[in-house]
Design a protein around this motif. Sequence first.
Motif, PDB file in Angstrom:
ATOM      1  N   LEU A 130       8.141   8.143  -6.717  1.00 20.44           N
ATOM      2  CA  LEU A 130       8.486   7.308  -7.875  1.00 20.44           C
ATOM      3  C   LEU A 130       7.789   7.847  -9.125  1.00 20.44           C
ATOM      4  CD1 LEU A 130       9.877   4.726  -8.986  1.00 20.44           C
ATOM      5  CD2 LEU A 130       7.705   3.562  -8.635  1.00 20.44           C
ATOM      6  N   HIS A 136       5.464  -0.901  -5.393  1.00 19.84           N
ATOM      7  CA  HIS A 136       5.688  -0.663  -3.963  1.00 19.84           C
ATOM      8  C   HIS A 136       7.061  -1.162  -3.515  1.00 19.84           C
ATOM      9  CE1 HIS A 136       5.453  -1.990   0.289  1.00 19.84           C
ATOM     10  NE2 HIS A 136       4.668  -0.959   0.460  1.00 19.84           N
ATOM     11  N   TYR A 157       8.320   5.254  -1.173  1.00 19.24           N
ATOM     12  CA  TYR A 157       8.126   6.388  -2.095  1.00 19.24           C
ATOM     13  C   TYR A 157       7.010   7.331  -1.637  1.00 19.24           C
ATOM     14  CZ  TYR A 157      10.873   3.644  -5.431  1.00 19.24           C
ATOM     15  OH  TYR A 157      11.857   2.931  -6.052  1.00 19.24           O
ATOM     16  N   PHE A 158       6.314   6.943  -0.599  1.00 20.45           N
ATOM     17  CA  PHE A 158       5.140   7.720  -0.156  1.00 20.45           C
ATOM     18  C   PHE A 158       5.561   8.888   0.732  1.00 20.45           C
ATOM     19  CE2 PHE A 158       1.316   8.066   2.738  1.00 20.45           C
ATOM     20  CZ  PHE A 158       0.499   8.649   1.787  1.00 20.45           C
ATOM     21  N   ARG A 205      -3.058   3.739  -3.094  1.00 23.45           N
ATOM     22  CA  ARG A 205      -3.147   2.369  -3.615  1.00 23.45           C
ATOM     23  C   ARG A 205      -3.116   1.327  -2.503  1.00 23.45           C
ATOM     24  NH1 ARG A 205       0.096   2.136  -9.305  1.00 23.45           N
ATOM     25  NH2 ARG A 205      -0.868   3.983 -10.222  1.00 23.45           N
ATOM     26  N   MET A 221       0.854  -1.187   0.000  1.00 22.37           N
ATOM     27  CA  MET A 221       0.000   0.000   0.000  1.00 22.37           C
ATOM     28  C   MET A 221       0.894   1.243   0.000  1.00 22.37           C
ATOM     29  SD  MET A 221      -2.786  -1.000   2.920  1.00 22.37           S
ATOM     30  CE  MET A 221      -1.676  -0.652   4.279  1.00 22.37           C
TER      31      MET A 221
HETATM   32  S1  SF4 Z   1       5.200   3.459  -5.735  1.00 20.61           S
HETATM   33 FE1  SF4 Z   1       3.060   2.759  -5.668  1.00 20.61          FE
HETATM   34  S2  SF4 Z   1       2.712   2.259  -3.494  1.00 20.61           S
HETATM   35 FE2  SF4 Z   1       4.588   3.512  -3.599  1.00 20.61          FE
HETATM   36  S3  SF4 Z   1       3.824   5.603  -3.210  1.00 20.61           S
HETATM   37 FE3  SF4 Z   1       3.930   5.287  -5.439  1.00 20.61          FE
HETATM   38  S4  SF4 Z   1       1.852   4.644  -6.020  1.00 20.61           S
HETATM   39 FE4  SF4 Z   1       2.042   4.385  -3.811  1.00 20.61          FE
END
Ligand code: SF4
Length: 239
Positions: A200, A217, A183-184, A211, A177
Amino acid sequence: MCEALPLRTTCDYLGARMNDRLLKFERDAGTLEERLVAGLAKIALASRQELFRAGVESGVSAAQAQVLVHLARDGPATVGELAANLAVTAPTVSDSLAALERRKLVAKERDRADARRVLVRATAQGMKLGESLTLWPEFLVDGVSQLSDEEKSALLRAVLILIGSLVDRGVVQRARMCVTCSYFRPWHSPGAARPHYCTLADLPLAADALRVDCPEHVVAEPDRGRTARAAFSHRSATS
Ligand code: SF4
């Protein structure tokens, strides 16, 4: 009956009896937590039964179907990765893979980037079956589509927080998630319509767009399941 004397005593008596019955009735229904868990268990059971039914029609067990669906959707993976992503043990995955291998639905190969890693991939036949099995949650999609936008947002929020707490406690190994992803960036732009950020994709994220199962992820170290609550509580705190 309440017209006879002593009127007050009789009415108090009937009121107290009604209250006792009501309290017992509510107690018998279980706590809010118990009823929520019972409801979630019903949904989980229905999902499993549906996957089992779809698997039986295709000649694979529910566990094998889950492995195939994962490989068809996300590509080759090691046994350990499959076990973590499906929240089952490695021996359980190995049993499923042995059966799928006998039916030539999966095959093992060395990872070209790292020869020490053995990857499992779906064969062309396995890919076809895995893709057809991914359709199984349609009945749930139909059910969810009956909810209002507000109810869907509230449900997503509750689901993310709940899974986040399961990640924190180690029950769910890899949730994939946004809220557990390195990356969140929660609350990158407080007050904006899309307050969060994915470094990302280099794009902002709305709360409703977070997500639940992202193939890109990368687990945050330590896994940040509790960010799920923070991703929502900050908004409440600042609004
Ligand atoms: S790589 Fe996927 S799970 Fe990670 S922050 Fe971006 S959208 Fe969300």
